[in-house]
Scaffold this motif. Structure first.
Motif, short mmCIF file in Angstrom:
data_model
loop_
_atom_site.label_atom_id
_atom_site.label_comp_id
_atom_site.label_asym_id
_atom_site.label_seq_id
_atom_site.Cartn_x
_atom_site.Cartn_y
_atom_site.Cartn_z
N MET A 281 58.38 50.65 17.62
CA MET A 281 58.73 49.52 16.77
C MET A 281 59.49 48.52 17.63
SD MET A 281 58.43 48.44 13.64
CE MET A 281 59.18 47.40 12.37
N PRO A 282 58.97 47.30 17.81
CA PRO A 282 59.69 46.31 18.63
C PRO A 282 61.05 45.98 18.04
CG PRO A 282 57.44 45.60 18.17
CD PRO A 282 57.71 46.77 17.29
N SER A 283 61.96 45.54 18.89
CA SER A 283 63.28 45.16 18.40
C SER A 283 63.22 43.90 17.53
CB SER A 283 64.23 44.93 19.58
OG SER A 283 63.74 43.90 20.42
N ARG A 284 62.16 43.10 17.68
CA ARG A 284 61.92 41.95 16.79
C ARG A 284 60.47 42.05 16.29
NH1 ARG A 284 65.12 36.70 19.23
NH2 ARG A 284 67.06 37.81 19.77
N PRO A 285 60.26 42.81 15.24
CA PRO A 285 58.89 43.15 14.84
C PRO A 285 58.03 41.96 14.42
CG PRO A 285 60.49 43.91 13.20
CD PRO A 285 61.27 43.49 14.40
N LEU A 286 58.60 41.00 13.69
CA LEU A 286 57.78 39.88 13.23
C LEU A 286 57.50 38.90 14.36
CD1 LEU A 286 59.14 39.19 9.64
CD2 LEU A 286 57.30 40.71 10.40
N LEU A 287 58.45 38.72 15.26
CA LEU A 287 58.20 37.87 16.42
C LEU A 287 57.08 38.47 17.26
CD1 LEU A 287 58.84 35.63 18.47
CD2 LEU A 287 60.63 37.12 19.41
N THR A 288 57.18 39.76 17.55
CA THR A 288 56.15 40.43 18.34
C THR A 288 54.81 40.41 17.61
OG1 THR A 288 57.86 41.88 19.23
CG2 THR A 288 55.57 42.54 19.58
N GLY A 289 54.85 40.67 16.30
CA GLY A 289 53.62 40.66 15.52
C GLY A 289 52.94 39.30 15.52
N VAL A 384 44.67 25.41 13.03
CA VAL A 384 45.65 25.72 11.98
C VAL A 384 46.30 27.07 12.26
CG1 VAL A 384 45.98 26.18 9.53
CG2 VAL A 384 44.50 24.31 10.25
N LEU A 385 45.51 28.04 12.70
CA LEU A 385 46.09 29.36 13.00
C LEU A 385 47.05 29.27 14.18
CD1 LEU A 385 46.35 32.35 12.50
CD2 LEU A 385 44.23 32.72 13.78
N THR A 386 46.73 28.45 15.16
CA THR A 386 47.65 28.24 16.28
C THR A 386 48.98 27.69 15.79
OG1 THR A 386 45.80 27.82 17.78
CG2 THR A 386 47.97 27.05 18.48
N LEU A 387 48.91 26.68 14.92
CA LEU A 387 50.13 26.11 14.35
C LEU A 387 50.87 27.14 13.50
CD1 LEU A 387 48.81 22.56 13.30
CD2 LEU A 387 50.29 23.13 15.25
N GLY A 388 50.11 27.97 12.78
CA GLY A 388 50.74 29.00 11.95
C GLY A 388 51.50 30.01 12.79
N CYS A 389 50.92 30.47 13.89
CA CYS A 389 51.61 31.41 14.78
C CYS A 389 52.84 30.77 15.40
CB CYS A 389 50.66 31.90 15.86
SG CYS A 389 49.33 32.98 15.26
N LEU A 390 52.72 29.50 15.80
CA LEU A 390 53.88 28.79 16.35
C LEU A 390 54.98 28.66 15.30
CD1 LEU A 390 52.09 25.98 18.41
CD2 LEU A 390 53.34 27.96 19.31
N ALA A 391 54.59 28.42 14.05
CA ALA A 391 55.58 28.30 12.98
C ALA A 391 56.32 29.62 12.78
CB ALA A 391 54.91 27.87 11.68
N LEU A 392 55.58 30.73 12.79
CA LEU A 392 56.21 32.04 12.63
C LEU A 392 57.21 32.30 13.75
CD1 LEU A 392 53.12 34.20 11.59
CD2 LEU A 392 54.96 33.40 10.11
N VAL A 393 56.84 31.95 14.97
CA VAL A 393 57.73 32.15 16.11
C VAL A 393 58.94 31.24 16.04
CG1 VAL A 393 57.89 31.91 18.62
CG2 VAL A 393 55.89 33.01 17.61
N ALA A 394 58.76 30.04 15.48
CA ALA A 394 59.83 29.04 15.48
C ALA A 394 60.85 29.25 14.37
CB ALA A 394 59.22 27.64 15.35
#
Length: 412
Positions: A281-289, A384-394
């Protein structure tokens, strides 16, 4: 930095309780995957045409989406086990009725629609509860449990349609419906054996109040509602159009057999993604995901640009890996971060939000592709998916979420 949960504290994963849960969820998923294939064949076989197929599929999915919040509220009030048993019994009755009607005569279209609406209503009770009890059947092992479930889900998704095809060729739609009915019965019997703690809450359910409390629990967690907001957009613009346009473009360009092989590559990637997520389990699961989810992007580009089939296959394999890895991180985060007393209601909001615009995206993808072309729509989905992944990371709440170990659930 990662946490090795495979050697963490807590009872072993494959207890009798978890094995029964695992088997119930797997057999239920198999029935859910085979059902629409058999239903389409049955509706067409009865002469109701493409419109009848659309009505039947909508009759099954519509009540599930509309009533999911009520299912979550009832699950938190009465506890999940009785609702799961009731839901499976109702699903069994609905599909059993349709199976008997197909075996003994020719059911009317309204009769088919009613059985599917009843099935969809029961599914709204079933879905939040079946996900919400993972922390209880796998105490201290939620991450491992979700990875195992994702691997099996990918295998069933890969093999289920082939099984449905064999049943249709050998025996026809009525026997497919008998098979779906049998999965409901087996799931019900397995759920009945589960040992779950707690009983019903005191007093009569106050559904609207419970739904509001679920909303409060959902809205008070920025990481949770932020991800769902992103996935509402992705459901409309990415995951909704994906199956329609990928199937259309790849079948037209490469042929049906090549499309089937490419989808197998996607399924194999999903299995691999589950194994990759299994032990740590990563220490930051949603960032890694979210970073892994970006592997879903290249396939849109290769399909749109009509790249060599080997590149498309590699991209679809990577897409399966990324989406599966994200799914394990997400499920584990929700099930361990949300208190058990509101988990089913929160899951109902999560499922509803994730699903609600996918049918709209599917419905609109064809007309938009006809007007603008399939390639521009696929490229727009990639953007759109690229922007979505960037949004999750941001998003700080998403990026900074840390894993927690769930408290072992008691059993009785």
């Amino acid at each position: 930095m990662t946490e090795d949960l495979a050697t963490g504290a807590g009872p072993r994963l494959w207890s009798a309780n978890f094995r029964n849960y695992f088997a119930a969820r797997t057999i239920s998923l198999l029935g859910d995957i085979i059902l629409p294939i058999g239903l389409i064949a049955a509706v067409l076989g009865e002469g109701y045409g493409a419109s009848g197929v659309g009505y039947a599929l909508a009759a099954s999915l519509g009540p599930t989406i509309v009533l999911m919040l009520f299912g979550g509220a009832l699950a938190d009030h009465f506890r999940p086990k009785p609702l799961l048993v009731l839901a499976d019994l109702v699903r069994l009755a609905a599909q059993g009725w349709l199976a008997v009607s197909l075996l003994t005569g020719s059911p009317s279209l309204p009769e088919i629609l009613i059985t599917q609406a009843v099935f969809g209503t029961a599914t709204a009770l079933f879905q939040p509860s079946i996900s919400g009890i993972v922390p209880e059947v796998a105490p201290g092992r939620v991450h491992e449990a979700n990875a195992a479930l994702r691997i099996t889900e990918s295998c069933v998704t890969l093999g289920g349609p082939a099984l449905a095809g064999v049943l249709l060729v050998v025996a026809g739609p009525p026997v497919v419906m008998v098979f779906v009915t049998a999965t409901c019965l087996i799931s019900c019997l397995l759920v009945w054996t589960l040992r779950l703690s707690g009983g019903a809450a005191a007093g009569r359910p106050r559904v609207l109040k419970d739904i509001r409390e679920g909303w409060t629990a959902f809205a008070s967690r920025p990481w949770l509602w932020a991800v769902i907001c992103v996935f509402v957009v992705l459901g409309l613009t990415v995951f909704g159009p994906y199956h329609v346009l990928s199937a259309t473009v790849l079948t037209e360009d490469r042929g049906a057999s090549a499309y089937a092989l490419l989808m197998s590559a996607h399924g194999a990637g999903a299995i691999a993604g589950g194994f990759l997520a299994l032990k740590r389990m990563p220490s930051r699961p949603l960032l890694t995901g979210a970073l892994w989810l970006a592997l879903f992007i290249p396939q849109f580009l290769f399909i749109a640009l009509k790249a060599p089939v080997a590149l498309v296959a590699a991209a679809m394999f990577a897409a399966g890996v990324g989406r599966s890895y994200w799914a394990v991180m997400w499920s584990t985060s929700v099930q361990t971060q949300v208190p058990p007393e509101v988990l089913n209601r929160v899951l109902a909001y999560e499922i509803t939000g994730s699903m609600m615009l996918v049918p709209v995206g599917r419905a609109l993808s064809g007309p938009v592709a006809e007007a603008a072309g399939s390639a521009p729509v696929l490229l727009a989905s990639a953007a759109v998916l690229t922007l979505g992944c960037l949004a999750l990371v941001a998003i700080p709440a998403v990026r900074g979420l840390r894993p927690v170990s769930p408290s072992p659930a008691g059993t009785s």
